[in-house]
Design an enzyme around this catalytic site. Structure first.
Site, PDB file in Angstrom:
ATOM      1  N   SER A 547     -10.713 117.747  52.194  1.00  0.00           N
ATOM      2  CA  SER A 547      -9.570 116.965  52.677  1.00  0.00           C
ATOM      3  C   SER A 547     -10.013 116.153  53.876  1.00  0.00           C
ATOM      4  O   SER A 547     -10.965 116.508  54.591  1.00  0.00           O
ATOM      5  CB  SER A 547      -8.430 117.903  53.094  1.00  0.00           C
ATOM      6  OG  SER A 547      -7.415 117.205  53.798  1.00  0.00           O
ATOM      7  N   TYR A 560      -4.423 125.519  57.388  1.00  0.00           N
ATOM      8  CA  TYR A 560      -4.915 124.657  56.305  1.00  0.00           C
ATOM      9  C   TYR A 560      -6.143 123.861  56.743  1.00  0.00           C
ATOM     10  O   TYR A 560      -7.181 123.841  56.070  1.00  0.00           O
ATOM     11  CB  TYR A 560      -3.797 123.711  55.862  1.00  0.00           C
ATOM     12  CG  TYR A 560      -4.210 122.710  54.795  1.00  0.00           C
ATOM     13  CD1 TYR A 560      -4.263 123.086  53.461  1.00  0.00           C
ATOM     14  CD2 TYR A 560      -4.559 121.404  55.138  1.00  0.00           C
ATOM     15  CE1 TYR A 560      -4.646 122.181  52.480  1.00  0.00           C
ATOM     16  CE2 TYR A 560      -4.943 120.490  54.172  1.00  0.00           C
ATOM     17  CZ  TYR A 560      -4.982 120.885  52.835  1.00  0.00           C
ATOM     18  OH  TYR A 560      -5.371 119.991  51.876  1.00  0.00           O
TER      19      TYR A 560
END
Length: 670
Positions: A547, A560
């Site tokens: 990501s 996360y």
């Protein structure tokens, strides 16, 4: 008439007792109006080259003028030059001609019957390959079916069968020595009935006259099912690597009762060494299989060591076979690796350029086992000799057929496993990989059978339920890949979840869950992938879907983003460690992918929308507006990056991260 021919072909071809996949051909003759002269013209409709009877459609028929086809007999230069006649078929085509005429076209055109079937039934080939096949044919059928000695398919065989039919007016067909059967009739129904009569009568004859246990007594019982399949999954990547020495292959595993019984019997080494007989069989299975000569009880390491020795010997034997019979005009040797590997107590591994070819090769060897059983039960199995096999395997016409095949797609012969593949990015990646030629294992927490079916079914994709936090389930997923396709070449670590909370709201459970699924899960998947890839010895690709958050610090995202940073560094660490094995490890860093995402639909979208103060349905547009390109990132954009990294153009690239974020300056890599 055409509809009758198609229906007859589909009925005959859909029953494996009648013929093998893509084997045999059917035809019909009738009068039509010549669109140029307006006069009647006799035509032949016959299954074209490369088609399959079970799925034949009108587009798969070649259409030829009978007057021109029959006139070729007057200019036939003899058996030494009969291959020239195939090119002449093109001058007999009617109109656009339909499919390319096959080598068997002469058989159908020259035989004086309105409808002709040529098939490869196991029962018929059993008689055709028996040492005293001619005598057995007469005993089985009387004067209703005539014996034709072996002759390579071609124009001369068509002339032979035409002559035999004329000389035996009571005959309904013939047994072609070493090959198969041909039947005929005045109507489509009659031809089909005659074909089935020959097939069923031969099967009945073998059942009534055959001796029990034609393969001899059992010497090694098969391993119990669970142990057998675990052993097969352990051996598959090693055997696939050996079978891919010359060119990468897809594998298929079969442990059917037919295969296991054959391999448990005393005579299987002798019979396997004789090879297959029907041309359709050995073109798929090669001249003979590789057979492991150890009992099933030996440790796997010992079996693997012996397989390596046998493979080296097989390659030497195959090269000697090629050099024995090759002429200056022969095509180059296509590869010396086996297409069939037999492991007593475990089963059969078959190989091909794609999953369907690998599976069909195994099906053809099952046909060969059935043929050997039938021939041995009433006589002795005596296939055509090796020189004749070579003439067909390296036939210029067969080489031309291979050259007509379309160029392989970039990921052909690659086997991929995608985690979190049921939706969003994972689904898009699976779809793109299949579209580019890969076989894909769709791994997700929930069954994704519908997706696997939509991707093309078991020759293209299978579904496995895999919790990436569970080592046993991960191992089972890779075992499924090994049994379905032979091993693994490409893994995409995509499984994940997202918890959007501030530091003070994040619990230890949140932290552990986030890291278990993504950091620990991708580690476990990569470890199992590396183990299998190293066993195969063919390199591979591991891709992490990380990501932009692995390098970009955003609010309320501690668990996360931290685990994404962990994954990003795994890419670098594994690239450094696995490079010596030819395994490349790379990452893709997307921005938030909202559309189609299971993560966003599961609550993450609402949480992130609340952080940014926008409506959840506007979150994708919000993400787009903060990028340099002002474009929303979709699942297919991430899939594009995975393909670019694995499709072959970046063969010297490892340890990198490719941003797919439409330009987030704060996430630029430094």
């Amino acid at each position: 008439m055409i509809s009758e021919l198609i229906a007859r072909s589909n009925r005959l071809g859909s029953d494996p007792r009648n013929t093998n996949y893509a084997g045999g051909n059917t035809s019909a003759k009738a009068t039509a109006t010549d669109p140029v002269t307006g006069k009647p013209v006799e035509l032949l409709w016959v299954k074209g080259s490369g088609g399959d009877l079970g799925t034949l459609t009108e587009s798969g028929l070649a259409v030829l003028r009978l007057d021109r086809l029959r006139a070729l007999a007057d200019v036939y230069p003899g058996v030494e030059r009969e291959d020239e006649m195939v090119a002449a078929f093109d001058y007999c085509l009617h109109g656009k001609g339909g499919a390319a005429p096959s080598i068997d076209t002469a058989m159908h055109g020259l035989v004086d019957a309105a409808h002709v079937d040529h098939l490869h039934p196991d029962s018929g080939i059993a008689l055709a390959t028996a040492a005293d096949g001619e005598k057995l044919t007469e005993q089985c059928f009387g004067d209703r079916v005539v014996w034709v000695p072996w002759r390579r398919p071609g124009f001369q065989l068509g002339l032979d069968i035409a002559r035999i039919k004329a000389e035996h007016p009571k005959a309904i067909g013939c047994i072609l020595g070493g090959h198969g059967i041909t039947a005929w009739g005045d109507t489509s129904d009659e031809a089909e009935a005659h074909s089935l009569e020959i097939i069923r009568t031969a099967a009945r004859f073998l059942a009534e006259h055959g001796r029990p246990e034609p393969f001899g007594p059992v010497v090694h019982e098969p391993l119990p099912e669970a142990e057998r399949r675990e052993r097969a999954a352990a051996l598959a990547p090693v055997i696939r690597g050996l079978a891919s020495t010359d060119r990468r292959q897809i594998g298929h595993f079969t442990d059917s009762e037919v295969v296991l019984d054959f391999l448990s019997r005393k005579e299987h080494p002798r019979l396997a060494a004789l090879g297959t007989s029907c041309p359709d069989h050995f073109l798929r299975t090669k001249v003979r299989p590789l057979v492991l000569d150890l009992p099933p009880t030996v440790p796997p390491a010992e079996a693997i060591e012996r397989l390596r020795e046998l493979h080296a010997a097989y390659r030497e034997d195959y090269r000697a076979y090629y050099e024995r019979y090759a002429t200056p005009d022969s095509p180059p040797m296509r590869g010396a690796d086996p297409a069939i590997v037999l492991v007593p107590g475990v089963g059969m591994f078959s190989f091909g350029a794609d999953a369907q070819t690998a599976r069909v090769a195994g099906e053809f060897y099952v046909n060969a086992i059935n043929v050997m059983r039938g021939a041995e039960s009433v006589s002795a199995y005596t296939p055509i000799d090796e020189r004749e096999k070579f003439r067909i395997e390296y036939w210029a016409l067969e080489e031309a057929k291979l050259q007509r095949r379309p160029a392989p797609k970039p990921l052909a012969t690659r086997v991929a496993l995608v985690t979190g593949a049921a939706s969003g990015i994972g689904k898009a990646v699976a779809q793109r990989l299949v579209a580019e030629g890969a076989c894909v294992v769709v791994a997700d927490l929930s069954p994704a059978g519908e997706l696997a079916t939509a991707l093309g079914g078991p020759d293209k994709a299978i579904s496995v339920v895999a919790d990436v936090t569970d080592e046993k389930r991960i191992r089972a997923a890779f075992q499924a890949a090994a049994l379905a396709f032979g091993g693994i070449d490409l893994v995409v670590n995509n499984a994940g979840l997202s918890i959007s909370k501030s530091l003070l709201e994040t619990t230890t459970h949140d932290w552990d869950l986030q890291h278990d699924v993504m950091a620990r899960g991708s580690f476990l998947v990569s470890r199992e992938a590396a183990r299998m890839m190293i066993e195969q010895g063919m390199g591979g690709d591991i891709v992490y879907i990380t990501s932009k958050n692995s390098v970009f610090a955003g609010p309320n995202n501690i668990a996360y983003s931290a685990t994404k940073a962990d994954q990003a560094h795994q890419v670098r660490l594994l690239a450094a460690e696995l490079g010596e094995h030819g395994i490349r490890v790379n990452g893709v860093n997307p921005d938030g992918v909202v559309r189609g995402s299971g993560i966003f639909a599961g609550g993450w979208g609402a949480q992130r929308a609340a952080v940014y103060g926008v409506k959840e349905e506007e979150l994708g547009a919000f993400y787009a507006q903060r990028t340099l390109l002002k474009r929303e990132v979709l699942p297919e954009h991430v899939a594009n990056a995975v393909f670019v990294l694995t499709g072959g153009e970046l063969s010297h690239t490892t340890g990198v991260h490719v941003p797919v974020d439409a330009g987030v300056a704060a996430a630029f890599l430094r």
